[in-house]
Design an enzyme around this catalytic site. Structure first.
Site, PDB file in Angstrom:
ATOM      1  N   SER A 240       0.856  -1.184   0.000  1.00  0.00           N
ATOM      2  CA  SER A 240       0.000   0.000   0.000  1.00  0.00           C
ATOM      3  C   SER A 240       0.892   1.233   0.000  1.00  0.00           C
ATOM      4  CB  SER A 240      -0.889   0.004   1.241  1.00  0.00           C
ATOM      5  OG  SER A 240      -0.102   0.313   2.378  1.00  0.00           O
ATOM      6  N   LYS A 241       0.245   2.389  -0.008  1.00  0.00           N
ATOM      7  CA  LYS A 241       0.987   3.657  -0.072  1.00  0.00           C
ATOM      8  C   LYS A 241       2.020   3.778   1.044  1.00  0.00           C
ATOM      9  CE  LYS A 241      -2.015   6.717  -2.662  1.00  0.00           C
ATOM     10  NZ  LYS A 241      -3.416   6.279  -2.478  1.00  0.00           N
TER      11      LYS A 241
END
Ligand code: GLU
Length: 472
Positions: A240-241
């Site tokens: 994820s980010k």
């Protein structure tokens, strides 16, 4: 895999092309190119509220950047709504689907009841037996799923997979606004497009039994399925980010070369012995779905940088020069591809790990004059080197051949004559030419800058430093 195979990549345009999506596209592309079969690009834009033209363009741009071309498409699901409706009508008329009039509130209340009693929420089949169609009331269309037995398939990566049909709900195949849902359109599309192998992310494996039941209800032959393991961050949670950029194009903007990205993506899940570096041609030859591992790939940005350094080092300088221009522009340097820029690139290929770094390192080649970094002056430069550099500048003016080899000879000759060490005079020369304490070799730098600019920079530095530096 046979020549009549048809593969597809089916992104949903609700954001950028994610690392995982790019890898799915790559695996499909590699197999299609290896076997000379057809790759279809299908844009899954049925979720009209979340799909945007911007995302479609972002996906197409990313595929182009990666060099992943396709043979058919892009095909848009929103152009196919009439066909989906026909298949919904077919299932309705055969009694394999039914209209469900249950309101959202009723369903929600039942869901909460089930959860409260510890049961798994599931549609209770209220409308399953209704005979009359009432077009005046809002309804969804549900698939009449079999209640018992198992759905099995043999995944090309995961091996045999089994689901209890009792676990599967009566899936909504058409919403109350008349739009069809993901699991239904995927089946209709894959079947009508003649897709023989579905390669996609592991996150879809729970959809596959539902889709298989729909294939069977619609009388379509089943494709083969291959679910590619997820990609995790270093902490083993889903990428994820938090782990860094997740969209492939962010890596282009960081100065990653597409061939490094391709090489990196393929190794997130596939291996061929211990080999790390693969040309595209090699990948097309060697890739096979059987060699895709069952465990998740772990995203490792250091490895991507390592691969990128390799491809920068070995790349064709002219091509790299072309790719570098926008990065130079972003740093306020206007450069055009040509022999000068090619020479600049050649001097930096061993040093720069990304195009952003290369643009940073290349700036001094394009400036009218460089600023002398104060910390470098303090640390490396004493006043006693000013007159040797003055002498050298004079000799440079009359050097016959102004290339790296002759420059080196000239400097060595001067050092032999005077007993001054190259290591002593070198830092000031480097500082004068580049403004910094590290750079490509000073002889190469002078050869690229040329006589006039080299001499001018040396003289300017001597003048500037003459009044400021102390003896060392
Ligand atoms: N559109 C789906 C997605 O982007 C993929 C569907 C599929 O490959 O079957 O996740």
């Amino acid at each position: 895999m046979m020549n009549a195979d048809r593969l597809r990549f089916a992104p949903s345009p609700t954001g950028h092309l994610h690392i995982g999506g790019a890898r799915t596209a790559l695996f499909n592309w590699l197999l299609a190119r290896k076997h000379g079969t057809t790759l279809v690009l299908r844009i899954e834009d049925t979720d009209v509220a979340r799909s945007t033209r911007q995302s479609i363009d972002a996906i197409l741009d990313a595929m182009e950047w990666l060099g992943l071309d396709y043979d058919e498409g892009p095909i848009y699901q929103t152009d196919r709504f009439d066909m989906y409706r026909e298949y919904v009508a077919k299932l309705l008329s055969e009694g394999k689907a039914y209209r469900c009039y249950c309101s959202g509130e009723t369903l929600e209340a039942k869901r909460e009841q089930a959860l409260a009693s510890g049961a798994k929420p599931k549609y209770d089949g209220t409308c399953r037996q209704l005979q009359e169609a009432d077009e005046s009331r809002p309804y969804v269309v549900r698939f009449h799923a079999p209640q018992g037995g198992q759905t099995l398939f043999n995944d090309l990566i995961k091996g045999p997979v089994a689901f209890e049909n009792a676990e599967l709900d009566d899936l909504i195949i058409q919403r109350s606004d008349g739009t069809p849902t993901y699991n239904f359109v995927v089946v209709v599309d894959d079947a009508t497009m003649g897709i023989t192998t579905v390669i996609r992310g592991d996150d879809h494996v729970n959809n596959t039994p539902r889709q298989i039941l729909l294939y069977q209800a619609l009388g379509f032959p089943l494709p083969q399925f291959a679910h590619v393991p997820m990609i995790l961050g270093a902490d083993k949670t889903r990428l994820s980010k938090r782990h860094g950029a997740t969209g492939v194009m962010a890596y282009r903007d960081m100065g990653i070369l597409p061939e490094a990205m391709i090489n990196y993506l393929v190794r997130l899940g596939w291996s061929h012995g211990d080999q790390e570096i693969f040309s595209r041609e090699e990948l097309v030859r060697l890739f096979s779905i059987e060699q895709v591992g069952r465990s998740a790939g772990v995203f490792n940005p250091d490895k991507l940088i390592w691969l990128n350094s390799h491809y920068i080092r070995c790349g064709d300088p002219e091509r790299i020069a072309g790719l570098l221009v926008p990065f130079l522009t972003a740093k306020g340097v206007s450069a055009t591809p040509g022999p000068y820029l090619h020479a600049v690139v050649r001097s930096l290929q061993e040093r720069a790990r990304t195009l952003v770094e290369m643009a940073d390192m290349a700036r001094f080649y394009f400036l009218d004059g460089v600023d002398l970094a104060d910390d470098v002056v303090e640390k490396h430069v004493g006043s006693e080197m000013l007159s040797p550099v003055e002498m050298l500048a004079g000799r440079l003016e009359t050097l016959e051949l102004f290339d790296a080899e002759h420059l080196e000879r000239l400097f060595k000759g001067y050092c032999d004559e005077t007993g001054i060490k190259l290591a002593k005079v070198g830092p000031l020369v480097r500082l004068a030419l580049t403004g910094a304490a590290s750079s490509p070799g000073i002889f190469e730098v002078m050869a690229i800058l040329g006589r006039e600019r080299s001499v001018e920079r040396l003289r300017r530095a001597i003048k500037e430093l003459g009044s400021t530096v102390a003896p060392q």
